[in-house]
Design a protein around this motif. Structure first.
Motif, PDB file in Angstrom:
ATOM      1  N   HIS A   1       0.854  -1.185   0.000  1.00 49.61           N
ATOM      2  CA  HIS A   1       0.000   0.000   0.000  1.00 49.61           C
ATOM      3  C   HIS A   1       0.888   1.232   0.000  1.00 49.61           C
ATOM      4  CE1 HIS A   1      -3.929  -1.702   1.902  1.00 49.61           C
ATOM      5  NE2 HIS A   1      -3.489  -2.456   0.906  1.00 49.61           N
TER       6      HIS A   1
ATOM      7  N   ASP B   1       1.425   4.295   1.901  1.00 46.04           N
ATOM      8  CA  ASP B   1       1.097   4.848   3.208  1.00 46.04           C
ATOM      9  C   ASP B   1       1.515   6.311   3.270  1.00 46.04           C
ATOM     10  OD1 ASP B   1       0.411   5.110   5.858  1.00 46.04           O
ATOM     11  OD2 ASP B   1       2.204   4.109   6.615  1.00 46.04           O
TER      12      ASP B   1
ATOM     13  N   TRP C   1      -3.339   3.917  11.059  1.00 47.31           N
ATOM     14  CA  TRP C   1      -4.397   4.915  11.142  1.00 47.31           C
ATOM     15  C   TRP C   1      -3.833   6.310  11.048  1.00 47.31           C
ATOM     16  CZ3 TRP C   1      -8.939   3.511  14.842  1.00 47.31           C
ATOM     17  CH2 TRP C   1      -9.394   2.245  14.550  1.00 47.31           C
TER      18      TRP C   1
ATOM     19  N   ASN D   1      -0.384  -0.740   7.249  1.00 52.35           N
ATOM     20  CA  ASN D   1      -1.049   0.488   6.818  1.00 52.35           C
ATOM     21  C   ASN D   1      -2.396   0.654   7.521  1.00 52.35           C
ATOM     22  OD1 ASN D   1      -1.341   2.876   5.367  1.00 52.35           O
ATOM     23  ND2 ASN D   1      -2.344   1.860   3.668  1.00 52.35           N
ATOM     24  N   HIS D   2      -3.147  -0.423   7.656  1.00 52.81           N
ATOM     25  CA  HIS D   2      -4.453  -0.332   8.308  1.00 52.81           C
ATOM     26  C   HIS D   2      -4.324  -0.123   9.810  1.00 52.81           C
ATOM     27  CE1 HIS D   2      -6.888  -1.000   4.797  1.00 52.81           C
ATOM     28  NE2 HIS D   2      -6.170  -2.057   4.481  1.00 52.81           N
ATOM     29  N   LEU D   3      -3.283  -0.674  10.426  1.00 49.90           N
ATOM     30  CA  LEU D   3      -3.096  -0.492  11.861  1.00 49.90           C
ATOM     31  C   LEU D   3      -2.559   0.895  12.204  1.00 49.90           C
ATOM     32  CD1 LEU D   3      -1.572  -3.947  12.864  1.00 49.90           C
ATOM     33  CD2 LEU D   3      -3.864  -3.089  13.363  1.00 49.90           C
TER      34      LEU D   3
ATOM     35  N   ALA E   1      -0.231  -4.136   3.770  1.00 52.39           N
ATOM     36  CA  ALA E   1      -1.634  -3.786   4.029  1.00 52.39           C
ATOM     37  C   ALA E   1      -1.951  -3.787   5.522  1.00 52.39           C
ATOM     38  CB  ALA E   1      -2.551  -4.745   3.281  1.00 52.39           C
ATOM     39  N   VAL E   2      -1.478  -4.781   6.244  1.00 52.42           N
ATOM     40  CA  VAL E   2      -1.773  -4.881   7.678  1.00 52.42           C
ATOM     41  C   VAL E   2      -1.210  -3.675   8.420  1.00 52.42           C
ATOM     42  CG1 VAL E   2      -1.350  -6.216   9.776  1.00 52.42           C
ATOM     43  CG2 VAL E   2      -1.908  -7.390   7.646  1.00 52.42           C
TER      44      VAL E   2
END
Length: 69
Positions: A2, A4, A32, A28-30, A25-26
């Motif tokens: 991703h 970021d 925030w 990037n989502h964590l 991805a993990v």
């Protein structure tokens, strides 16, 4: 991967190549809206806590249980 944002949108980060880093991805989502410094602190705390939890002392088990809840 991703793209970021180094400086998140919530903190006035812009859509610009100078503000992007590759990230899984993990992660990037964590991440925030946290700043790079906040993420580094969380990683350090997590690493320290992991070493404490493996000592299997009663107070450390209580911390682990509180985290899971």
């Amino acid at each position: 991967f991703h793209a970021d944002h180094v400086v998140p949108h919530s903190k006035d980060g812009v859509h610009d190549l100078s503000n992007y880093l590759p990230s899984c991805a993990v992660c990037n989502h964590l991440r925030w809206h946290y700043s790079p410094e906040e993420i580094q602190l969380m990683l350090r705390l997590g690493r320290w806590l992991k070493t404490e939890l493996v000592k299997e002392e009663a107070q450390n088990r209580e911390l682990a249980n509180r985290f899971v809840q």
